[in-house]
Structure formats: C-alpha cells, structure tokens
Design a protein around this motif. Structure first.
Motif, PDB file in Angstrom:
ATOM      1  N   ALA A   1       0.850  -1.179   0.000  1.00 58.82           N
ATOM      2  CA  ALA A   1       0.000   0.000   0.000  1.00 58.82           C
ATOM      3  C   ALA A   1       0.890   1.235   0.000  1.00 58.82           C
ATOM      4  CB  ALA A   1      -0.900   0.005   1.230  1.00 58.82           C
ATOM      5  N   THR A   2       0.447   2.300  -0.658  1.00 61.10           N
ATOM      6  CA  THR A   2       1.227   3.536  -0.745  1.00 61.10           C
ATOM      7  C   THR A   2       0.374   4.699  -0.268  1.00 61.10           C
ATOM      8  OG1 THR A   2       2.339   2.646  -2.703  1.00 61.10           O
ATOM      9  CG2 THR A   2       2.626   4.983  -2.253  1.00 61.10           C
ATOM     10  N   THR A   3       0.936   5.486   0.639  1.00 61.58           N
ATOM     11  CA  THR A   3       0.203   6.607   1.219  1.00 61.58           C
ATOM     12  C   THR A   3       1.138   7.796   1.388  1.00 61.58           C
ATOM     13  OG1 THR A   3      -1.257   5.113   2.458  1.00 61.58           O
ATOM     14  CG2 THR A   3      -1.149   7.392   3.203  1.00 61.58           C
ATOM     15  N   ILE A   4       0.611   8.988   1.173  1.00 61.62           N
ATOM     16  CA  ILE A   4       1.312  10.223   1.515  1.00 61.62           C
ATOM     17  C   ILE A   4       0.612  10.829   2.721  1.00 61.62           C
ATOM     18  CG2 ILE A   4       1.797  12.599   0.808  1.00 61.62           C
ATOM     19  CD1 ILE A   4       2.134  11.597  -2.028  1.00 61.62           C
ATOM     20  N   THR A   5       1.367  11.182   3.746  1.00 58.51           N
ATOM     21  CA  THR A   5       0.803  11.901   4.882  1.00 58.51           C
ATOM     22  C   THR A   5       1.517  13.241   5.025  1.00 58.51           C
ATOM     23  OG1 THR A   5       2.327  10.999   6.543  1.00 58.51           O
ATOM     24  CG2 THR A   5       0.342   9.720   6.065  1.00 58.51           C
ATOM     25  N   VAL A   6       0.805  14.215   5.573  1.00 61.19           N
ATOM     26  CA  VAL A   6       1.382  15.535   5.802  1.00 61.19           C
ATOM     27  C   VAL A   6       1.007  15.980   7.209  1.00 61.19           C
ATOM     28  CG1 VAL A   6       1.562  17.916   5.016  1.00 61.19           C
ATOM     29  CG2 VAL A   6       1.119  16.095   3.350  1.00 61.19           C
ATOM     30  N   GLN A   7       2.001  16.367   7.998  1.00 63.17           N
ATOM     31  CA  GLN A   7       1.773  16.880   9.342  1.00 63.17           C
ATOM     32  C   GLN A   7       1.670  18.411   9.268  1.00 63.17           C
ATOM     33  OE1 GLN A   7       1.419  14.456  11.782  1.00 63.17           O
ATOM     34  NE2 GLN A   7       1.651  13.164   9.966  1.00 63.17           N
ATOM     35  N   ILE A   8       0.521  18.943   9.701  1.00 63.51           N
ATOM     36  CA  ILE A   8       0.239  20.377   9.555  1.00 63.51           C
ATOM     37  C   ILE A   8      -0.135  20.952  10.917  1.00 63.51           C
ATOM     38  CG2 ILE A   8      -1.177  22.085   8.355  1.00 63.51           C
ATOM     39  CD1 ILE A   8      -1.894  19.571   6.472  1.00 63.51           C
ATOM     40  N   PRO A   9       0.612  21.902  11.428  1.00 65.87           N
ATOM     41  CA  PRO A   9       0.243  22.529  12.707  1.00 65.87           C
ATOM     42  C   PRO A   9      -1.144  23.154  12.637  1.00 65.87           C
ATOM     43  CG  PRO A   9       2.470  23.153  12.066  1.00 65.87           C
ATOM     44  CD  PRO A   9       1.866  22.449  10.881  1.00 65.87           C
ATOM     45  N   HIS A  10      -1.898  23.044  13.726  1.00 70.69           N
ATOM     46  CA  HIS A  10      -3.224  23.670  13.767  1.00 70.69           C
ATOM     47  C   HIS A  10      -3.135  25.140  13.381  1.00 70.69           C
ATOM     48  CE1 HIS A  10      -5.301  20.604  16.681  1.00 70.69           C
ATOM     49  NE2 HIS A  10      -4.795  20.040  15.598  1.00 70.69           N
ATOM     50  N   ALA A  11      -2.094  25.810  13.868  1.00 68.89           N
ATOM     51  CA  ALA A  11      -1.967  27.251  13.636  1.00 68.89           C
ATOM     52  C   ALA A  11      -1.740  27.592  12.170  1.00 68.89           C
ATOM     53  CB  ALA A  11      -0.824  27.807  14.475  1.00 68.89           C
ATOM     54  N   ALA A  12      -1.303  26.612  11.372  1.00 69.00           N
ATOM     55  CA  ALA A  12      -1.031  26.887   9.953  1.00 69.00           C
ATOM     56  C   ALA A  12      -2.304  26.943   9.127  1.00 69.00           C
ATOM     57  CB  ALA A  12      -0.088  25.830   9.386  1.00 69.00           C
ATOM     58  N   LEU A  13      -3.383  26.345   9.624  1.00 64.01           N
ATOM     59  CA  LEU A  13      -4.654  26.354   8.889  1.00 64.01           C
ATOM     60  C   LEU A  13      -5.547  27.459   9.445  1.00 64.01           C
ATOM     61  CD1 LEU A  13      -5.631  22.585   8.421  1.00 64.01           C
ATOM     62  CD2 LEU A  13      -4.907  24.205   6.674  1.00 64.01           C
ATOM     63  N   PRO A  14      -5.850  28.462   8.645  1.00 60.15           N
ATOM     64  CA  PRO A  14      -6.649  29.593   9.135  1.00 60.15           C
ATOM     65  C   PRO A  14      -8.151  29.295   9.137  1.00 60.15           C
ATOM     66  CG  PRO A  14      -6.060  29.971   6.856  1.00 60.15           C
ATOM     67  CD  PRO A  14      -5.407  28.660   7.256  1.00 60.15           C
ATOM     68  N   LEU A  15      -8.510  28.138   9.666  1.00 62.43           N
ATOM     69  CA  LEU A  15      -9.908  27.722   9.735  1.00 62.43           C
ATOM     70  C   LEU A  15     -10.208  27.305  11.177  1.00 62.43           C
ATOM     71  CD1 LEU A  15     -10.046  25.537   6.498  1.00 62.43           C
ATOM     72  CD2 LEU A  15     -10.877  27.880   6.756  1.00 62.43           C
ATOM     73  N   ALA A  16     -11.376  27.664  11.646  1.00 66.31           N
ATOM     74  CA  ALA A  16     -11.732  27.391  13.047  1.00 66.31           C
ATOM     75  C   ALA A  16     -11.768  25.887  13.316  1.00 66.31           C
ATOM     76  CB  ALA A  16     -13.082  28.015  13.362  1.00 66.31           C
ATOM     77  N   PRO A  17     -11.131  25.427  14.410  1.00 65.45           N
ATOM     78  CA  PRO A  17     -11.121  23.990  14.732  1.00 65.45           C
ATOM     79  C   PRO A  17     -12.519  23.394  14.861  1.00 65.45           C
ATOM     80  CG  PRO A  17      -9.493  25.151  16.045  1.00 65.45           C
ATOM     81  CD  PRO A  17     -10.296  26.199  15.336  1.00 65.45           C
TER      82      PRO A  17
END
Length: 327
Positions: free
Chosen positions: A129-145
């Motif tokens: 199986a092949t997967t790409i994952t990306v770790q993104i800090p909450h603060a980097a996404l300007p959308l309300a949690p």
C-alpha cells in the motif's frame, strides 16, 4: 534536492525491519498500536521531506491495522492535523464511531492525532500500500477547529477541484524531490497549506473568508492546471485562460507578477516540453512537424528556432541524440 530522509527496511535483517519502521513512523506521523500479518518480514519504505512549516511523508508498506487508543492520544505532543492521501491499496477509517472508506486516487482526508481512531490499510494482492501523509500545525490552517471537526476522517475529493490540485502538488513533490532546490521547501509547503485551506473551505462553504494569499494560490493553481489540460488546444492563450476563469486579462497577468515568466511564456515552455518528450519517445516516430503541430506550433521554422533557443539544439538534433543513447 529538498531536505529528506529515506528508509528502506530491506537493508536490515527481516526480524529487525518492523521495529525500525515503526519507530520512524511513530516519530514522523503519530504513535499507534500496529498489527500486521507481515511482522516477521516487514518490507516497507519511508521518505520524509521537510517543507517548512509542514512535513510530508511518503510511505509504502504491507497490509496493516493501526489503532490509536486513548492512552496514546493523551501522550501526544503538539497540536497538528494529519492529511492522509492513499495512492494504492484500500484504506478504512473509524473515527468517532463513524466508518469511512478512502479510495486511492479519489480521496484524501484530515485526521486529528489527538482523537482516537482506527485505520486499516490493505495492499493490492502481494504488493504494498502507498500513502502520503502531511503533518500540519493547527496554527497553519486559518480555519476554526470547531468547523474543521465536521470534516475529520471524511473522504474528500483528491481528483476534482482544488483537492485534485492539492493531490497533484503533493504527488509531484514525493515523486521527484530532486527537481526542487532546498530554498523552495518553504514555498512548496506554503502552496500545499493554501491549497488544503481552499479545498476545506469549499466543503465548509466559507471560501469568502479566506485570506487573499490563499485565494491567490488556489486560483493560480487552477490556472496552471487548466493550461496543462489544454496544451493541445489551438485556442489556448492568455485571453482564453482568463475567460475560462471569469477574470480579466490584467488580473490573470497579476497572478504571475511574482514569477519569472508570463502566462504566454508558461504556455510556450510547457508546449515545448511536451514536444521534447514526444521527440524523445522511441515508440512515437511521428514527423517533427506533426509533433510540433500537435502542441500548437504550426510554423515549422518558428518551432525549430524556439526549440533550439530552449534546449540548445534543433528538434532533429535532439531526436538523433536520444536515438543514439538508446542503442
């Protein structure tokens, strides 16, 4: 080349492969209890790439099940989201009592490692199986949690719209990190965050709240994707590109002000690259003029001058050089 770390478990004795791979994955993504029918000989590959604020990991592995229980959730450090983009195999997620299936090439999703979930990945046949994952800090996404919580573990399109552009961007980086300079890592990561933000905003119907930078990045990505898909169309021009995106010609040019190339130059360069690929394809023995015409160059002499200026040799010289190399 972009800063990256590559691990191939086959360089280790079979009995040591899973423990080594698990330790690396726990560091790069999130710790989990993993079970698999291949623990005695775990053939897997990991490539981790730094992209400024975010970190991308490309993984290949046998079928497995990963459970992230409450104990591991409580021990988690940092506030990050994990984007998961399956490329091959089948993936099933159980998150907050909701089960979702991700189809490779069609879906990506967003997870919060601070929440319990179960992930089952099944390889196709005897493959990996092949997967790409990306770790993104909450603060980097300007959308309300609280808004994003509605989309967690939900299958989101990775082949249409802005989600398709995001998947293409990530796959291009993972496939050829050598084509980028280290100084471009922050820019590539920023583009990924802006595209992800735009894709999520579409699902939440809050695109009007995005920053000008995010809207700019998403629109520019749509323009480049449109150009790529219409390179063989005679009518392709800056004016037709602007009309297709319902913007003025001036606004289109403004999208590329920070680039070293204009829209017309970008179209010409991409068409020349398609010609170069066709001329170098030993299975495609079309006349040079036919290749040029296919990609929008109707004047043979003009095409030859452009090709020489771009690649340092004429189309005929390039084709002959490639033919000699293949012998």
């Amino acid at each position: 080349m972009l800063p990256n770390q590559v691990v191939d478990t086959t360089v280790l004795p079979p009995a040591e492969r899973f423990a080594f791979w698990y330790a690396l994955v726990a560091q790069e993504t999130a710790p989990a209890h993993i079970s698999s029918g291949h623990l005695d000989n775990f053939v897997a590959y990991v490539q981790a790439i730094d992209l400024g604020r975010i970190r991308m990991t490309s993984l290949r592995y046998p079928s497995l099940e990963a459970i992230r229980p409450a104990k591991l959730v409580r021990s988690a450090e940092g506030d990050v989201y994990q984007l998961t983009l399956p490329l091959t195999g089948r993936s099933t997620l159980i998150h907050d009592r909701t089960e979702s299936t991700l189809e490779p090439g069609k879906h990506f999703t967003l997870l919060d490692p601070a929440r319990r979930h179960v992930a089952r990945h099944h390889a196709d046949g005897a493959g990996l199986a092949t997967t790409i994952t990306v770790q993104i800090p909450h603060a980097a996404l300007p959308l309300a949690p609280d808004r994003l919580r509605r989309l967690l573990a939900t299958p989101l399109s990775s082949h249409l719209g802005v989600g398709g552009l995001l998947a293409h961007h990530l796959r291009s980086i993972a496939a050829h990190p050598e084509q980028f300079e280290p100084a471009q890592a922050e820019i590539l990561g920023g583009v990924a965050v802006d595209l992800l933000t735009a894709a999520l905003a579409q699902y939440l119907d809050i695109e009007d709240t995005l920053s000008p930078e995010a809207r700019h990045t998403a629109l520019r990505a749509r323009v480049v994707d449109f150009i790529d898909r219409h390179l063989d169309t005679d009518e392709l021009s800056p004016r037709s590109v602007a009309a297709a995106h319902h913007i003025s010609l001036r606004s289109l040019h403004r999208l590329f002000e920070a680039e070293a190339t204009t829209v017309a130059e970008l179209i010409r360069a991409k068409r020349l690259e398609q010609c170069r690929r066709d001329l170098g394809n030993p299975l495609l023995r079309q006349p040079i003029q036919a290749v040029a015409a296919r990609w929008g160059f109707s004047d043979k002499a003009h095409f030859s001058r452009l090709f020489r200026a771009h690649y340092g040799r004429s189309p005929q010289e390039y084709r002959m050089a490639v033919t000699r190399q293949d012998r």
